[in-house]
Design a protein around this motif. Structure first.
Motif, PDB file in Angstrom:
ATOM      1  N   SER A 135     -29.042  14.541  64.101  1.00  0.00           N
ATOM      2  CA  SER A 135     -29.814  13.577  64.908  1.00  0.00           C
ATOM      3  C   SER A 135     -29.102  13.191  66.183  1.00  0.00           C
ATOM      4  O   SER A 135     -27.880  13.303  66.284  1.00  0.00           O
ATOM      5  CB  SER A 135     -30.054  12.300  64.081  1.00  0.00           C
ATOM      6  N   ILE A 136     -29.892  12.711  67.144  1.00  0.00           N
ATOM      7  CA  ILE A 136     -29.352  12.083  68.363  1.00  0.00           C
ATOM      8  C   ILE A 136     -29.727  10.605  68.302  1.00  0.00           C
ATOM      9  O   ILE A 136     -30.880  10.251  68.011  1.00  0.00           O
ATOM     10  CB  ILE A 136     -29.907  12.738  69.642  1.00  0.00           C
ATOM     11  N   ILE A 137     -28.751   9.742  68.570  1.00  0.00           N
ATOM     12  CA  ILE A 137     -28.960   8.302  68.472  1.00  0.00           C
ATOM     13  C   ILE A 137     -28.740   7.678  69.845  1.00  0.00           C
ATOM     14  O   ILE A 137     -27.773   7.998  70.533  1.00  0.00           O
ATOM     15  CB  ILE A 137     -27.968   7.669  67.461  1.00  0.00           C
ATOM     16  N   PRO A 164     -20.863  12.718  61.229  1.00  0.00           N
ATOM     17  CA  PRO A 164     -21.088  12.725  62.674  1.00  0.00           C
ATOM     18  C   PRO A 164     -22.562  12.993  62.989  1.00  0.00           C
ATOM     19  O   PRO A 164     -23.278  13.587  62.194  1.00  0.00           O
ATOM     20  CB  PRO A 164     -20.248  13.919  63.124  1.00  0.00           C
ATOM     21  N   VAL A 165     -22.971  12.536  64.205  1.00  0.00           N
ATOM     22  CA  VAL A 165     -24.312  12.843  64.688  1.00  0.00           C
ATOM     23  C   VAL A 165     -24.194  13.919  65.777  1.00  0.00           C
ATOM     24  O   VAL A 165     -23.097  14.158  66.290  1.00  0.00           O
ATOM     25  CB  VAL A 165     -25.004  11.577  65.255  1.00  0.00           C
ATOM     26  N   HIS A 166     -25.307  14.537  66.121  1.00  0.00           N
ATOM     27  CA  HIS A 166     -25.266  15.566  67.170  1.00  0.00           C
ATOM     28  C   HIS A 166     -24.859  14.974  68.509  1.00  0.00           C
ATOM     29  O   HIS A 166     -24.211  15.634  69.320  1.00  0.00           O
ATOM     30  CB  HIS A 166     -26.634  16.240  67.308  1.00  0.00           C
ATOM     31  N   GLY A 167     -25.280  13.730  68.786  1.00  0.00           N
ATOM     32  CA  GLY A 167     -24.933  13.135  70.068  1.00  0.00           C
ATOM     33  C   GLY A 167     -25.419  11.716  70.169  1.00  0.00           C
ATOM     34  O   GLY A 167     -26.208  11.252  69.332  1.00  0.00           O
ATOM     35  N   MET A 168     -24.916  11.006  71.195  1.00  0.00           N
ATOM     36  CA  MET A 168     -25.392   9.658  71.467  1.00  0.00           C
ATOM     37  C   MET A 168     -25.821   9.598  72.924  1.00  0.00           C
ATOM     38  O   MET A 168     -25.241  10.259  73.777  1.00  0.00           O
ATOM     39  CB  MET A 168     -24.313   8.628  71.158  1.00  0.00           C
ATOM     40  N   ARG A 169     -26.856   8.817  73.211  1.00  0.00           N
ATOM     41  CA  ARG A 169     -27.432   8.742  74.552  1.00  0.00           C
ATOM     42  C   ARG A 169     -27.773   7.305  74.888  1.00  0.00           C
ATOM     43  O   ARG A 169     -27.895   6.458  74.000  1.00  0.00           O
ATOM     44  CB  ARG A 169     -28.740   9.554  74.624  1.00  0.00           C
ATOM     45  N   GLY A 170     -28.001   7.044  76.159  1.00  0.00           N
ATOM     46  CA  GLY A 170     -28.471   5.732  76.587  1.00  0.00           C
ATOM     47  C   GLY A 170     -29.157   5.887  77.924  1.00  0.00           C
ATOM     48  O   GLY A 170     -28.562   6.384  78.879  1.00  0.00           O
ATOM     49  N   ALA A 171     -30.426   5.484  78.000  1.00  0.00           N
ATOM     50  CA  ALA A 171     -31.190   5.647  79.243  1.00  0.00           C
ATOM     51  C   ALA A 171     -30.942   4.489  80.201  1.00  0.00           C
ATOM     52  O   ALA A 171     -31.354   4.541  81.353  1.00  0.00           O
ATOM     53  CB  ALA A 171     -32.675   5.758  78.916  1.00  0.00           C
ATOM     54  N   ILE A 236     -33.123   7.389  58.099  1.00  0.00           N
ATOM     55  CA  ILE A 236     -32.235   7.369  59.277  1.00  0.00           C
ATOM     56  C   ILE A 236     -31.883   5.922  59.633  1.00  0.00           C
ATOM     57  O   ILE A 236     -30.719   5.597  59.899  1.00  0.00           O
ATOM     58  CB  ILE A 236     -32.909   8.083  60.483  1.00  0.00           C
ATOM     59  N   ALA A 237     -32.874   5.023  59.612  1.00  0.00           N
ATOM     60  CA  ALA A 237     -32.619   3.617  59.963  1.00  0.00           C
ATOM     61  C   ALA A 237     -31.589   3.012  59.012  1.00  0.00           C
ATOM     62  O   ALA A 237     -30.625   2.366  59.446  1.00  0.00           O
ATOM     63  CB  ALA A 237     -33.924   2.823  59.912  1.00  0.00           C
ATOM     64  N   GLU A 238     -31.755   3.249  57.708  1.00  0.00           N
ATOM     65  CA  GLU A 238     -30.835   2.650  56.726  1.00  0.00           C
ATOM     66  C   GLU A 238     -29.428   3.230  56.842  1.00  0.00           C
ATOM     67  O   GLU A 238     -28.440   2.534  56.624  1.00  0.00           O
ATOM     68  CB  GLU A 238     -31.396   2.841  55.311  1.00  0.00           C
TER      69      GLU A 238
END
Ligand SMILES: O=P(O)(O)OC[C@@]1(O)O[C@H](CO)[C@@H](O)[C@@H]1O
Ligand SMILES: [Mg+2]
Ligand SMILES: [Mg+2]
Length: 259
Positions: A135-137, A164-171, A236-238
């Motif tokens: 996932s990407i978070i 680990p997650v695939h990546g993290m982002r922020g718009a 995913i949320a939990e």
């Protein structure tokens, strides 16, 4: 370029909480034009609250307005701005519809309770991913630079990243991060510190696209609490909730401090 030069940047809760005349003018424009059609409706507008208006929901139909979500992007890049608004009814609150306009991409995100979510008229659906490790978070750092608060945000960021997650982002805008969840581009978005006007419209867009909303400690989402996890599904949320270092900023509907 001329517009950028003309832009007067002012600050609100901290030196990094920015506002411009454009924010104030757009909010007035939206409120005035809605008032002409619906004179009895109420408003919670980001810049009106900053000017001392109350931030409370009643049983009256209420429009929650963030004239530009991502003012920092707007100040720095000129075009990465989002105007959005939503209407809620009742104390629960029950969102009736939500609109987010991404002027950078010329995308209009809309949702009406029970009728689905759309982008430029095309139906939206959250991602079907159930594995957080694929996932990407998305998240943001907000405008609170208190080192203790920053430490908590970094601890959550580290924990989520190292799942680990695939990546993290922020718009740079909660509204667009939530629309990315609704569009299936990222699996989830979480944040502590944003406000009801950052979330109201996009929260309906997420749930109408099939997503879930949750408090950062796992209970029911409360849009006035300044905390949110918005995800494609409950699994995913939990999982994200397990990794968040929670804290509780003053609520948006808290009575103003006595002088
Ligand atoms: O003040 P603005 O531009 O309306 O919005 C503030 C905001 O962009 O900052 C947060 C970063 O924490 C975002 O989540 C939120 O949407
Ligand atoms: Mg905002
Ligand atoms: Mg704003």
């Amino acid at each position: 370029e001329a517009l950028l030069d003309d832009r007067k940047v002012m600050t609100k809760s901290s030196s990094v909480d920015l506002v411009t005349q454009t924010d104030q003018k757009v909010e007035q424009l939206i409120i005035q034009s809605v008032k002409e059609k619906f004179p009895t409706h109420r408003f919670i507008g980001e810049e009106s609250v900053a000017a001392g208006e109350p931030c409370i929901l009643t049983d009256d139909p209420t429009w929650i307005v963030d004239p530009i979500d991502g003012t920092t992007n707007f100040v720095h890049a000129g075009c990465r701005a989002v105007t959005w608004y939503s209407a809620v009814r009742s104390l629960l609150p029950q969102m009736e519809f939500g609109v987010v306009f991404s002027c950078l991409e010329d995308k209009m995100f809309t949702a009406r309770r029970g009728s689905g979510a759309f982008c430029n008229g095309e139906p939206l659906q959250v991602s079907g991913q159930k594995d957080i490790q694929r996932s990407i978070i998305a998240t943001e750092f907000g405008s609170n630079r208190d080192p203790e608060v920053v430490d908590k945000m970094f601890s959550s960021l580290r924990n989520v990243l190292c799942i680990p997650v695939h990546g993290m982002r922020g718009a740079g805008t909660a509204a667009i991060n939530m629309c990315l969840v609704a569009s299936g581009c990222v699996e989830a978005y979480y944040e502590i510190g944003m406000h009801v006007w950052d979330l109201a419209a996009s929260s309906l867009i997420v749930s109408e696209a099939g997503g879930v909303l949750m408090d950062v400690e796992g209970g029911a989402a409360d849009l006035m609490s300044r905390r949110i996890v918005a995800a494609n599904n409950r699994t995913i949320a939990e999982r994200i909730v397990k990794e968040i270092h929670p804290f509780a900023p003053p609520r948006d509907d808290a009575p103003p401090l006595q002088q």
